[in-house]
Design an enzyme around this catalytic site. Structure first.
Site, PDB file in Angstrom:
ATOM      1  CG  ASN A  62      -3.271  -2.210  -1.868  1.00  0.00           C
ATOM      2  OD1 ASN A  62      -4.161  -3.016  -2.067  1.00  0.00           O
ATOM      3  ND2 ASN A  62      -2.027  -2.579  -1.628  1.00  0.00           N
ATOM      4  CD  GLU A  64       1.757  -2.112  -3.904  1.00  0.00           C
ATOM      5  OE1 GLU A  64       2.550  -2.759  -4.617  1.00  0.00           O
ATOM      6  OE2 GLU A  64       1.596  -2.329  -2.681  1.00  0.00           O
ATOM      7  CB  CYS A  73      -3.807   3.652   1.502  1.00  0.00           C
ATOM      8  SG  CYS A  73      -2.172   3.647   2.223  1.00  0.00           S
ATOM      9  CD  GLU A  75      -6.882   2.028   4.579  1.00  0.00           C
ATOM     10  OE1 GLU A  75      -6.289   1.951   3.476  1.00  0.00           O
ATOM     11  OE2 GLU A  75      -6.417   1.571   5.632  1.00  0.00           O
ATOM     12  CB  CYS A 112      -1.107   3.672   7.075  1.00  0.00           C
ATOM     13  SG  CYS A 112      -1.616   4.879   5.844  1.00  0.00           S
ATOM     14  CB  CYS A 115      -5.495   5.770   5.835  1.00  0.00           C
ATOM     15  SG  CYS A 115      -4.898   5.314   4.188  1.00  0.00           S
TER      16      CYS A 115
HETATM   17  N1  THU Z   1      -1.803   0.045   2.432  1.00  0.00           N
HETATM   18  C1  THU Z   1      -3.129   0.363   2.363  1.00  0.00           C
HETATM   19  O1  THU Z   1      -3.768   0.206   1.322  1.00  0.00           O
HETATM   20  N2  THU Z   1      -3.721   0.853   3.482  1.00  0.00           N
HETATM   21  C2  THU Z   1      -3.099   1.063   4.675  1.00  0.00           C
HETATM   22  O2  THU Z   1      -3.702   1.576   5.603  1.00  0.00           O
HETATM   23  C3  THU Z   1      -1.701   0.655   4.835  1.00  0.00           C
HETATM   24  C4  THU Z   1      -0.998   0.200   3.623  1.00  0.00           C
HETATM   25  C5  THU Z   1      -1.150  -0.475   1.221  1.00  0.00           C
HETATM   26  C6  THU Z   1      -0.133   0.464   0.615  1.00  0.00           C
HETATM   27  C7  THU Z   1       0.759  -0.513  -0.123  1.00  0.00           C
HETATM   28  O3  THU Z   1       0.205  -0.737  -1.410  1.00  0.00           O
HETATM   29  C8  THU Z   1       0.675  -1.798   0.680  1.00  0.00           C
HETATM   30  O4  THU Z   1      -0.466  -1.664   1.513  1.00  0.00           O
HETATM   31  C9  THU Z   1       1.895  -2.089   1.539  1.00  0.00           C
HETATM   32  O5  THU Z   1       2.199  -1.017   2.360  1.00  0.00           O
END
Ligand code: THU
Length: 160
Positions: A62, A64, A73, A75, A112, A115
């Protein structure tokens, strides 16, 4: 009135050694990939890895942004990398894992909703089911045979 029941079946493995060698390697790559997460805001590191039909594996983490809605994310980072580098090659499996400095993640970490939608689109694109492998830092591993099972009644191109 009638009722429709939507059910999902998944396999639960107690330990990574119970998985196929390929799945073990994929999960290991996801765990390595999370070290590259850029997560200064949530501190929640996610690692994803893909197995391609040509045998290659691609990792993602991930990424940010101070403008929170721009966070990417793991994925989707991995899927975009695969689509850029191997646009014609199908993805056959994805492994997802995460690390949280605030609590040990002992339950599987699930992609999530956004994704799930993107993984479903990738299944459609290549006409290839994508196996989903999920684990926390440790503990049980969930394995689903296809992304569509994670997103029943999903929106897809059939209505467009
Ligand atoms: N996140 C992912 O990388 N994948 C997911 O399926 C859910 C959330 C990340 C996004 C963010 O950087 C952190 O997790 C908290 O939500």
């Amino acid at each position: 009135m009638k009722e429709i029941s939507l059910t999902t079946t998944l396999k639960v493995y107690q330990e990574t050694k119970d998985l196929s060698e390929e799945a073990q390697a994929l999960l290991q790559l996801a765990k390595a990939a999370l070290a590259d997460a850029y997560a200064p805001y949530s501190k929640f590191q996610v690692g994803a890895s893909l197995l391609l039909a040509n045998g290659k594996m691609i990792g993602g983490s991930n990424q940010e942004n101070a403008s929170y809605p721009l966070c990417l994310c793991a994925e989707r980072v991995a899927i975009a990398a695969a689509a850029s580098q191997y646009p014609k090659v199908a993805i056959t499996a994805i492994a997802v894992t995460a690390k949280n400095p605030r609590q040990a993640l002992t339950a599987p970490v699930s992609p999530c909703g956004a994704c799930r939608q993107v993984i479903c689109e990738t299944e459609q694109k290549h006409q290839q089911d994508i196996q989903i492998i999920m684990q926390g830092e440790e503990g049980e591993i969930y394995v689903l045979d296809r992304a569509k099972d994670l997103l029943p009644l999903s929106f897809d191109a059939s209505v467009l």
